[in-house]
Design a protein around this motif. Structure first.
Motif, PDB file in Angstrom:
ATOM      1  N   GLY A  47       0.574 -89.389  18.483  1.00 43.01           N
ATOM      2  CA  GLY A  47      -0.462 -89.951  17.602  1.00 43.01           C
ATOM      3  C   GLY A  47      -0.949 -89.012  16.513  1.00 43.01           C
ATOM      4  N   GLY A  48      -2.218 -89.184  16.189  1.00 44.48           N
ATOM      5  CA  GLY A  48      -2.817 -88.544  15.021  1.00 44.48           C
ATOM      6  C   GLY A  48      -2.674 -87.035  14.959  1.00 44.48           C
ATOM      7  N   GLN A  52      -1.270 -84.982  11.834  1.00 46.49           N
ATOM      8  CA  GLN A  52      -2.075 -84.001  11.107  1.00 46.49           C
ATOM      9  C   GLN A  52      -1.418 -82.630  11.135  1.00 46.49           C
ATOM     10  OE1 GLN A  52      -5.460 -84.948  13.421  1.00 46.49           O
ATOM     11  NE2 GLN A  52      -6.218 -86.478  11.985  1.00 46.49           N
ATOM     12  N   ASP A  63      -4.308 -86.975  21.386  1.00 52.15           N
ATOM     13  CA  ASP A  63      -3.916 -88.072  22.266  1.00 52.15           C
ATOM     14  C   ASP A  63      -2.639 -87.645  22.979  1.00 52.15           C
ATOM     15  OD1 ASP A  63      -5.887 -90.026  21.321  1.00 52.15           O
ATOM     16  OD2 ASP A  63      -4.757 -89.978  19.449  1.00 52.15           O
ATOM     17  N   ARG A 133       6.364 -99.258  20.716  1.00 48.15           N
ATOM     18  CA  ARG A 133       5.259-100.205  20.615  1.00 48.15           C
ATOM     19  C   ARG A 133       4.099 -99.663  19.781  1.00 48.15           C
ATOM     20  NH1 ARG A 133       1.917 -97.621  23.578  1.00 48.15           N
ATOM     21  NH2 ARG A 133       0.238 -98.888  22.783  1.00 48.15           N
ATOM     22  N   ASP A 135       2.293 -98.466  16.138  1.00 45.02           N
ATOM     23  CA  ASP A 135       2.260 -99.270  14.910  1.00 45.02           C
ATOM     24  C   ASP A 135       3.109 -98.744  13.749  1.00 45.02           C
ATOM     25  OD1 ASP A 135       0.499 -97.125  14.671  1.00 45.02           O
ATOM     26  OD2 ASP A 135      -1.133 -98.294  13.790  1.00 45.02           O
ATOM     27  N   ASN A 139       2.970 -92.555  13.137  1.00 44.89           N
ATOM     28  CA  ASN A 139       2.169 -92.474  14.366  1.00 44.89           C
ATOM     29  C   ASN A 139       3.047 -92.526  15.608  1.00 44.89           C
ATOM     30  OD1 ASN A 139      -0.143 -92.432  12.894  1.00 44.89           O
ATOM     31  ND2 ASN A 139      -0.637 -94.597  13.169  1.00 44.89           N
ATOM     32  N   ASP A 178      -0.282-107.819  16.875  1.00 43.41           N
ATOM     33  CA  ASP A 178      -1.664-107.364  17.004  1.00 43.41           C
ATOM     34  C   ASP A 178      -2.234-107.266  15.595  1.00 43.41           C
ATOM     35  OD1 ASP A 178      -4.043-106.064  17.339  1.00 43.41           O
ATOM     36  OD2 ASP A 178      -3.234-104.289  18.321  1.00 43.41           O
ATOM     37  N   ARG A 181      -3.370-104.218  13.478  1.00 42.33           N
ATOM     38  CA  ARG A 181      -2.442-103.311  12.787  1.00 42.33           C
ATOM     39  C   ARG A 181      -2.524-103.497  11.275  1.00 42.33           C
ATOM     40  NH1 ARG A 181       2.264-104.477  17.131  1.00 42.33           N
ATOM     41  NH2 ARG A 181       1.296-103.306  18.826  1.00 42.33           N
ATOM     42  N   ARG A 184      -5.187-101.192  10.346  1.00 42.85           N
ATOM     43  CA  ARG A 184      -4.699 -99.823  10.513  1.00 42.85           C
ATOM     44  C   ARG A 184      -3.739 -99.441   9.385  1.00 42.85           C
ATOM     45  NH1 ARG A 184      -5.388 -97.045  15.247  1.00 42.85           N
ATOM     46  NH2 ARG A 184      -3.321 -96.134  15.066  1.00 42.85           N
ATOM     47  N   ARG A 187      -5.817 -98.496   6.561  1.00 46.32           N
ATOM     48  CA  ARG A 187      -6.506 -97.227   6.795  1.00 46.32           C
ATOM     49  C   ARG A 187      -5.576 -96.032   6.580  1.00 46.32           C
ATOM     50  NH1 ARG A 187      -7.811 -93.772  11.490  1.00 46.32           N
ATOM     51  NH2 ARG A 187      -7.481 -95.367  13.090  1.00 46.32           N
ATOM     52  N   PHE A 188      -4.326 -96.156   7.029  1.00 48.26           N
ATOM     53  CA  PHE A 188      -3.427 -95.006   6.925  1.00 48.26           C
ATOM     54  C   PHE A 188      -2.859 -94.831   5.516  1.00 48.26           C
ATOM     55  CE2 PHE A 188      -3.620 -95.404  11.560  1.00 48.26           C
ATOM     56  CZ  PHE A 188      -3.925 -94.083  11.870  1.00 48.26           C
ATOM     57  N   LYS A 228     -13.991 -96.921   9.059  1.00 47.06           N
ATOM     58  CA  LYS A 228     -13.195 -95.733   8.735  1.00 47.06           C
ATOM     59  C   LYS A 228     -12.592 -95.861   7.338  1.00 47.06           C
ATOM     60  CE  LYS A 228     -12.005 -94.793  13.544  1.00 47.06           C
ATOM     61  NZ  LYS A 228     -10.949 -94.830  14.560  1.00 47.06           N
TER      62      LYS A 228
HETATM   63  P1  ATP Z   1      -7.045 -91.007  14.270  1.00 44.87           P
HETATM   64  O1  ATP Z   1      -7.423 -90.725  15.703  1.00 44.87           O
HETATM   65  O2  ATP Z   1      -6.979 -89.834  13.402  1.00 44.87           O
HETATM   66  O3  ATP Z   1      -7.815 -92.114  13.714  1.00 44.87           O
HETATM   67  P2  ATP Z   1      -4.617 -91.875  15.475  1.00 44.87           P
HETATM   68  O4  ATP Z   1      -3.244 -92.092  14.926  1.00 44.87           O
HETATM   69  O5  ATP Z   1      -4.739 -90.871  16.564  1.00 44.87           O
HETATM   70  O6  ATP Z   1      -5.533 -91.540  14.258  1.00 44.87           O
HETATM   71  P3  ATP Z   1      -5.781 -93.730  17.303  1.00 44.87           P
HETATM   72  O7  ATP Z   1      -6.540 -94.979  16.995  1.00 44.87           O
HETATM   73  O8  ATP Z   1      -6.449 -92.610  17.979  1.00 44.87           O
HETATM   74  O9  ATP Z   1      -5.138 -93.279  15.921  1.00 44.87           O
HETATM   75  O10 ATP Z   1      -4.502 -94.167  18.160  1.00 44.87           O
HETATM   76  C1  ATP Z   1      -3.611 -93.243  18.735  1.00 44.87           C
HETATM   77  C2  ATP Z   1      -2.195 -93.733  18.593  1.00 44.87           C
HETATM   78  O11 ATP Z   1      -2.034 -94.950  19.322  1.00 44.87           O
HETATM   79  C3  ATP Z   1      -1.758 -94.054  17.167  1.00 44.87           C
HETATM   80  O12 ATP Z   1      -1.275 -92.931  16.504  1.00 44.87           O
HETATM   81  C4  ATP Z   1      -0.683 -95.089  17.401  1.00 44.87           C
HETATM   82  O13 ATP Z   1       0.518 -94.459  17.761  1.00 44.87           O
HETATM   83  C5  ATP Z   1      -1.181 -95.841  18.606  1.00 44.87           C
HETATM   84  N1  ATP Z   1      -1.964 -97.052  18.276  1.00 44.87           N
HETATM   85  C6  ATP Z   1      -3.290 -97.180  18.163  1.00 44.87           C
HETATM   86  N2  ATP Z   1      -3.652 -98.434  17.913  1.00 44.87           N
HETATM   87  C7  ATP Z   1      -2.521 -99.155  17.868  1.00 44.87           C
HETATM   88  C8  ATP Z   1      -2.217-100.555  17.658  1.00 44.87           C
HETATM   89  N3  ATP Z   1      -3.191-101.446  17.416  1.00 44.87           N
HETATM   90  N4  ATP Z   1      -0.923-100.917  17.707  1.00 44.87           N
HETATM   91  C9  ATP Z   1       0.058-100.035  17.943  1.00 44.87           C
HETATM   92  N5  ATP Z   1      -0.156 -98.725  18.141  1.00 44.87           N
HETATM   93  C10 ATP Z   1      -1.423 -98.278  18.110  1.00 44.87           C
END
Ligand code: ATP
Ligand code: MG
Length: 432
Positions: A47-48, A52, A63, A133, A135, A139, A178, A181, A184, A187-188, A228
């Motif tokens: 993930g994030g 970063q 995560d 799975r 998004d 990520n 979903d 997304r 999201r 946002r990204f 956000k």
């Molecule tokens: P940040 O925490 O900086 O906002 P992040 O990428 O870590 O960004 P999170 O919302 O913490 O975003 O989610 C962690 C990870 O889970 C994401 O990077 C993505 O891989 C996955 N994820 C989150 N929400 C979804 C979704 N609705 N559908 C698919 N994958 C998702």
């Protein structure tokens, strides 16, 4: 560090761009990963934080994903919080530390019904299936610390380098599974100091039709992403895209929002930016009702109303009394209000800003000099509405005329006809 269970896909050695990220990993995180490895489990950072790390910024949260089930994670780390065990998520806290890490059990995909998040999830053992799975490609990158390997089955690293937002798999299918997304993806697009990143062709074509799936997504989840988006560096560009695609229309339930003025907003902190952007967008509708139905918190709803109610009601730049009153009433919301007035091009606002800069501070600040007891003694009034409103009236005069002593207040009191009349009609410390 003990080697953890290997992934079911080929990884590559860490790129040098991850060096700083690796050096900066918190000790608690290393301990967490070691412990799962020692127990014979598999654990990957996802993930994030990887996103970063690869783009050279310091993550604020981490995560992780593991093949251990949530109950096993809870047993291994008894200080943890079962934040979302139904979805496989445990917020892990090491014994001595307070930092929390989101550890989620590997998941398989499952049928999505009408664009909502599934009610429950199926746990799996495959890192590939778990990444599949997620998004967006950026990520869906994972890291095995114990082997110093990076897994990037969908080309997320390349997309990061080229600044492209791309769905994992077919964009339309993934957004339809979903609807969140959609939010999201917007946002990204906002990558802060790294700029505004465009979605690839497939995703940008999917967004206008798939945004209707948001109708099936819970209001809380939409609000959380929208907030956000509003606080991001490139929010005005993102909002523009959301407007063109019809997404703003959907999340505002068809209300007539105003898109103009967003790119004139500058110099505000993230919280103020959210209020300012909403106030600009919702200045022609019942913002209170709309934001309430979007599950915005009360402070935001009230803040936005306050801004909108004052829009274009500015003091006259050559009336010192008005300027002093305006400044005192707005208090620490003055800059926020002024930023919004500039953004909507309120006539004369630049002169007012200039006049406020040159206006000396009130000699004794903004606090009322005359308190209830003093006034009670001077007037013989009982405690009640009349005394309260008279106090407010004197306070207003103190601010407007920059009075600096109780003697001056008393002189002023003698000139007011407070014995008669309706106290509810008396001037107050208020604007407009
Ligand atoms: P940040 O925490 O900086 O906002 P992040 O990428 O870590 O960004 P999170 O919302 O913490 O975003 O989610 C962690 C990870 O889970 C994401 O990077 C993505 O891989 C996955 N994820 C989150 N929400 C979804 C979704 N609705 N559908 C698919 N994958 C998702
Ligand atoms: Mg995260």
């Amino acid at each position: 560090m003990p080697k953890s269970t290997p992934a079911d896909i080929e990884g590559v050695d860490f790129p040098s761009s991850l060096n700083n990220w690796v050096d900066g990993l918190p000790d608690d995180l290393l301990e967490l990963v070691s412990k799962i490895g020692k127990e014979g489990g598999g654990v990957w950072i996802v993930g994030g934080s990887i996103r970063q790390g690869l783009s050279g910024s310091i993550p604020n949260e981490y995560d992780l994903t593991t093949n251990f089930r949530p109950d096993k994670i809870m047993r291994l780390f008894p200080n943890s919080i079962p934040t979302g065990v139904d979805y496989g998520t445990v917020s892990v806290r090491l014994n001595h530390g307070s930092k929390l890490f989101e550890v989620t059990t590997l998941r398989c995909d499952q049928e999505y019904l009408d664009g909502r998040r599934p009610e429950s999830v199926i746990f799996g053992n495959s890192l590939l299936a778990d990444l599949e799975r997620r998004d967006l490609t950026i990520n869906s990158i994972a890291v095995d610390l114990s082997r110093q390997k990076l897994y990037d089955p969908f080309g997320g690293c390349e997309d990061l380098q080229n600044g492209i937002i791309r769905s994992v798999g077919d964009a339309k299918t993934r957004l339809s599974e979903d609807g969140l997304r959609v939010m999201r993806a917007y946002r990204f697009m906002d990558q802060g100091s790294a700029g505004f990143w465009k979605p690839d062709k497939e995703l940008s074509q999917a967004l206008p039709s798939c945004q209707l799936m948001l109708k099936n997504v819970s209001k809380e989840r939409i609000w959380s992403e929208f907030r956000k988006i509003l606080s991001g560096h490139h929010a005005s560009k993102v909002l523009e895209c959301m407007s063109v695609d019809g997404t703003l229309n959907t999340i505002f339930y068809g209300s007539k929002y105003v898109i103009e003025g967003q790119n004139n907003l500058t110099g505000l902190n993230a919280g103020d930016m959210v209020e300012a952007r909403l106030a600009l967008l919702l200045r022609k509708v019942d913002s209170e009702k709309l934001l309430r139905s979007m599950t915005a918190p009360k402070v935001v709803i009230n803040g936005v109303s306050e801004l909108i109610n004052r829009f274009t009601h500015i003091p006259s730049c050559d009336e010192e009394k008005q300027l002093r009153l305006y400044r005192a009433v707005l208090g620490n919301r003055l800059n926020l209000q002024l930023a919004c007035e500039s953004a909507i091009d309120t006539i004369g606002i630049e002169d007012v800003k200039q006049a406020l800069v040159s206006l000396p501070e009130n000699q004794v600040g903004n606090k009322a000099l005359a308190d209830g007891n003093w006034l009670l003694e001077k007037t013989g009034l009982e405690k009640g509405i009349k005394l309260g409103r008279l106090k407010g009236w004197l306070h207003r005069i103190q601010i407007e005329r920059d009075l600096a002593s109780l003697e001056q207040i008393e002189e002023c009191l003698q000139t007011l006809s407070w014995e008669d009349g309706d106290p509810l009609g008396w001037p107050r410390l208020a604007w407009p």
